[in-house]
Design a protein around this motif. Structure first.
Motif, PDB file in Angstrom:
ATOM      1  N   ILE A  62     -14.610 -95.177 -87.014  1.00 23.66           N
ATOM      2  CA  ILE A  62     -14.813 -96.259 -87.349  1.00 23.66           C
ATOM      3  C   ILE A  62     -13.669 -96.233 -88.535  1.00 23.66           C
ATOM      4  O   ILE A  62     -13.255 -97.181 -88.604  1.00 23.66           O
ATOM      5  CB  ILE A  62     -15.767 -97.060 -88.163  1.00 23.66           C
ATOM      6  CG1 ILE A  62     -17.839 -97.355 -86.652  1.00 23.66           C
ATOM      7  CG2 ILE A  62     -15.808 -98.011 -88.810  1.00 23.66           C
ATOM      8  CD1 ILE A  62     -18.342 -97.478 -87.274  1.00 23.66           C
ATOM      9  N   GLU A 118     -11.219 -95.104 -88.142  1.00 20.56           N
ATOM     10  CA  GLU A 118      -9.531 -96.085 -87.554  1.00 20.56           C
ATOM     11  C   GLU A 118      -9.201 -96.702 -87.528  1.00 20.56           C
ATOM     12  O   GLU A 118      -8.052 -97.904 -87.653  1.00 20.56           O
ATOM     13  CB  GLU A 118      -9.378 -94.930 -86.317  1.00 20.56           C
ATOM     14  CG  GLU A 118      -9.899 -93.768 -86.605  1.00 20.56           C
ATOM     15  CD  GLU A 118      -8.666 -92.860 -85.304  1.00 20.56           C
ATOM     16  OE1 GLU A 118      -8.163 -91.751 -85.499  1.00 20.56           O
ATOM     17  OE2 GLU A 118      -9.277 -93.228 -84.427  1.00 20.56           O
ATOM     18  N   PHE A 119     -10.572 -97.457 -88.142  1.00 23.38           N
ATOM     19  CA  PHE A 119     -10.221 -99.345 -87.277  1.00 23.38           C
ATOM     20  C   PHE A 119      -9.202 -99.927 -88.210  1.00 23.38           C
ATOM     21  O   PHE A 119      -9.077-100.941 -87.696  1.00 23.38           O
ATOM     22  CB  PHE A 119     -11.497 -99.944 -87.409  1.00 23.38           C
ATOM     23  CG  PHE A 119     -13.178 -99.887 -85.964  1.00 23.38           C
ATOM     24  CD1 PHE A 119     -12.666 -99.062 -85.284  1.00 23.38           C
ATOM     25  CD2 PHE A 119     -13.703-100.324 -85.857  1.00 23.38           C
ATOM     26  CE1 PHE A 119     -13.495 -98.128 -84.566  1.00 23.38           C
ATOM     27  CE2 PHE A 119     -14.824 -99.884 -84.805  1.00 23.38           C
ATOM     28  CZ  PHE A 119     -15.073 -99.294 -84.082  1.00 23.38           C
ATOM     29  N   GLU A 120      -9.397 -99.671 -89.363  1.00 22.73           N
ATOM     30  CA  GLU A 120      -8.587-100.170 -90.583  1.00 22.73           C
ATOM     31  C   GLU A 120      -7.048 -99.754 -90.493  1.00 22.73           C
ATOM     32  O   GLU A 120      -6.496-100.805 -90.559  1.00 22.73           O
ATOM     33  CB  GLU A 120      -9.314-100.331 -91.890  1.00 22.73           C
ATOM     34  CG  GLU A 120     -10.298-101.214 -92.151  1.00 22.73           C
ATOM     35  CD  GLU A 120     -10.298-102.878 -92.043  1.00 22.73           C
ATOM     36  OE1 GLU A 120      -8.847-102.983 -91.449  1.00 22.73           O
ATOM     37  OE2 GLU A 120     -10.896-103.508 -91.934  1.00 22.73           O
ATOM     38  N   THR A 121      -6.906 -99.031 -89.294  1.00 19.00           N
ATOM     39  CA  THR A 121      -5.256 -98.410 -89.115  1.00 19.00           C
ATOM     40  C   THR A 121      -4.934 -98.574 -87.357  1.00 19.00           C
ATOM     41  O   THR A 121      -4.342 -99.553 -87.516  1.00 19.00           O
ATOM     42  CB  THR A 121      -4.977 -97.081 -89.775  1.00 19.00           C
ATOM     43  OG1 THR A 121      -6.007 -96.622 -89.173  1.00 19.00           O
ATOM     44  CG2 THR A 121      -5.071 -97.564 -91.397  1.00 19.00           C
ATOM     45  N   ARG A 149      -6.722 -99.868 -85.050  1.00 18.50           N
ATOM     46  CA  ARG A 149      -6.852-100.994 -84.939  1.00 18.50           C
ATOM     47  C   ARG A 149      -7.092-102.224 -85.606  1.00 18.50           C
ATOM     48  O   ARG A 149      -8.472-103.062 -85.263  1.00 18.50           O
ATOM     49  CB  ARG A 149      -9.119-100.947 -84.053  1.00 18.50           C
ATOM     50  CG  ARG A 149      -9.269 -99.553 -83.369  1.00 18.50           C
ATOM     51  CD  ARG A 149     -10.664 -99.217 -83.224  1.00 18.50           C
ATOM     52  NE  ARG A 149     -11.032-100.073 -81.693  1.00 18.50           N
ATOM     53  CZ  ARG A 149     -12.117-100.165 -81.283  1.00 18.50           C
ATOM     54  NH1 ARG A 149     -12.259 -98.717 -81.309  1.00 18.50           N
ATOM     55  NH2 ARG A 149     -12.226-100.503 -80.325  1.00 18.50           N
ATOM     56  N   ALA A 150      -6.876-102.957 -86.852  1.00 21.85           N
ATOM     57  CA  ALA A 150      -6.414-103.703 -87.311  1.00 21.85           C
ATOM     58  C   ALA A 150      -5.939-105.357 -86.901  1.00 21.85           C
ATOM     59  O   ALA A 150      -6.806-105.617 -87.138  1.00 21.85           O
ATOM     60  CB  ALA A 150      -5.892-103.136 -88.884  1.00 21.85           C
ATOM     61  N   THR A 151      -5.238-104.867 -85.242  1.00 19.13           N
ATOM     62  CA  THR A 151      -4.852-106.296 -85.095  1.00 19.13           C
ATOM     63  C   THR A 151      -5.221-106.561 -83.700  1.00 19.13           C
ATOM     64  O   THR A 151      -6.123-105.667 -82.903  1.00 19.13           O
ATOM     65  CB  THR A 151      -3.357-106.526 -85.149  1.00 19.13           C
ATOM     66  OG1 THR A 151      -2.456-105.431 -84.277  1.00 19.13           O
ATOM     67  CG2 THR A 151      -2.788-106.444 -86.349  1.00 19.13           C
ATOM     68  N   SER A 160      -2.814-103.364 -81.423  1.00 19.09           N
ATOM     69  CA  SER A 160      -3.060-102.645 -81.951  1.00 19.09           C
ATOM     70  C   SER A 160      -5.272-102.508 -81.498  1.00 19.09           C
ATOM     71  O   SER A 160      -5.198-101.322 -80.376  1.00 19.09           O
ATOM     72  CB  SER A 160      -3.455-102.240 -83.341  1.00 19.09           C
ATOM     73  OG  SER A 160      -4.367-102.754 -84.000  1.00 19.09           O
TER      74      SER A 160
END
Length: 266
Positions: free
Chosen positions: A73, A75-78, A80-82, A85
């Motif tokens: 999780i 990595e979600f803000e980088t 998987r942010a959009t 992505s």
């Protein structure tokens, strides 16, 4: 594939006797959560194992106290942010599930502790699953606002049946080993201290049998589940090939000679 175990790697690869390969997810401090690089490496490892004729079975397990908590999780803000992505990231996950699912040799998930999300997906893509008595299973995507890709969901439906798959996906509930055993998701439950030994024992038994026969049986079972004409054609071709193999002659000779067969995979 080399007999290597690098303690600094997030994925450890080691070989047992008789062609058994073990892949260990090695991030115990993160409950073996998979980052993007690990998804890609896992895909490569299973694709290579599938093509390596010296490998007859693969064990997938987690280091430490857990199998795998799923995607990391953090990595979600980088990564998987959009929406765009997130789709790219999901495609990487799907590639891993496909590599495990399509591996030509039998795959065994040895599950202890947490088996959540993408970890559950990898386990479902394996042919056989055994778990420790302290394992815990969940598909928490609905709590994260995500959805499983259909190819990964097909593994889960095949492993637990449609009704339980719906319940797990809709509710994000947690399943204990007894319920997982009742559902057919796991083959057996063992005590935590005996999990690795039992997985190795099961893999060694499989690896001692005729590789072409095992490969043909795996393909036939897949065809029955998929109902795909191409899968049936491949299964029939692999089955026919066993009749012309030297292992077929060895199997007959060993049976008549009342001795253990020594299969070469040819």
């Amino acid at each position: 594939m080399p007999n290597v175990e690098n303690q600094q790697s997030d994925l450890l690869v080691s070989s047992l006797q008789k062609g058994v390969l073990t892949i260990s997810i090695n991030r115990p401090e993160r409950k073996n959560a998979m980052n993007n690089a690990m998804w890609r490496e896992m895909t490569t490892l299973f694709e290579r194992a599938s093509m390596d004729t010296s490998i007859r079975a693969v064990i997938l397990k987690g280091a430490g106290d857990d199998f795998c908590a799923g995607a990391d999780i953090a990595e979600f803000e980088t990564l998987r942010a959009t929406a765009e992505s997130a789709r790219v990231y999901e495609a990487g996950n799907s590639a891993t599930f496909a590599a495990i699912r399509n591996c030509q040799v039998p795959t065994i998930a040895a599950i202890r502790g947490i088996c959540f999300g993408g970890g559950f997906g990898m386990a479902a893509a394996c042919d056989l699953r055994i778990s420790s008595s302290n394992a815990l299973f969940s598909i928490p995507a609905a709590r994260l606002g995500l959805a499983y890709p259909a190819d990964a969901m097909s593994d889960i439906v095949n492993a637990v049946g449609p009704q339980l798959a719906k319940y797990l996906a809709f509710s994000a509930a947690r399943l204990d080993p007894a319920a997982a055993l009742d559902a057919g998701f796991i083959l057996e439950i063992v005590e935590p201290g005996g999990l690795d030994m039992r997985a190795a024992e099961l893999a060694t038994v499989i690896a001692s049998n005729a590789p072409l026969s095992v490969k043909a049986s795996k393909a036939s079972i897949r065809a029955v589940l998929s109902k795909d004409a191409n899968d049936y054609a491949r299964a029939n071709a692999l089955g026919d090939a066993t009749f012309e193999s030297s292992d077929y002659g060895e199997g007959r000779a060993a049976f008549l000679g009342k001795r253990p067969p020594q299969f070469s995979g040819a």
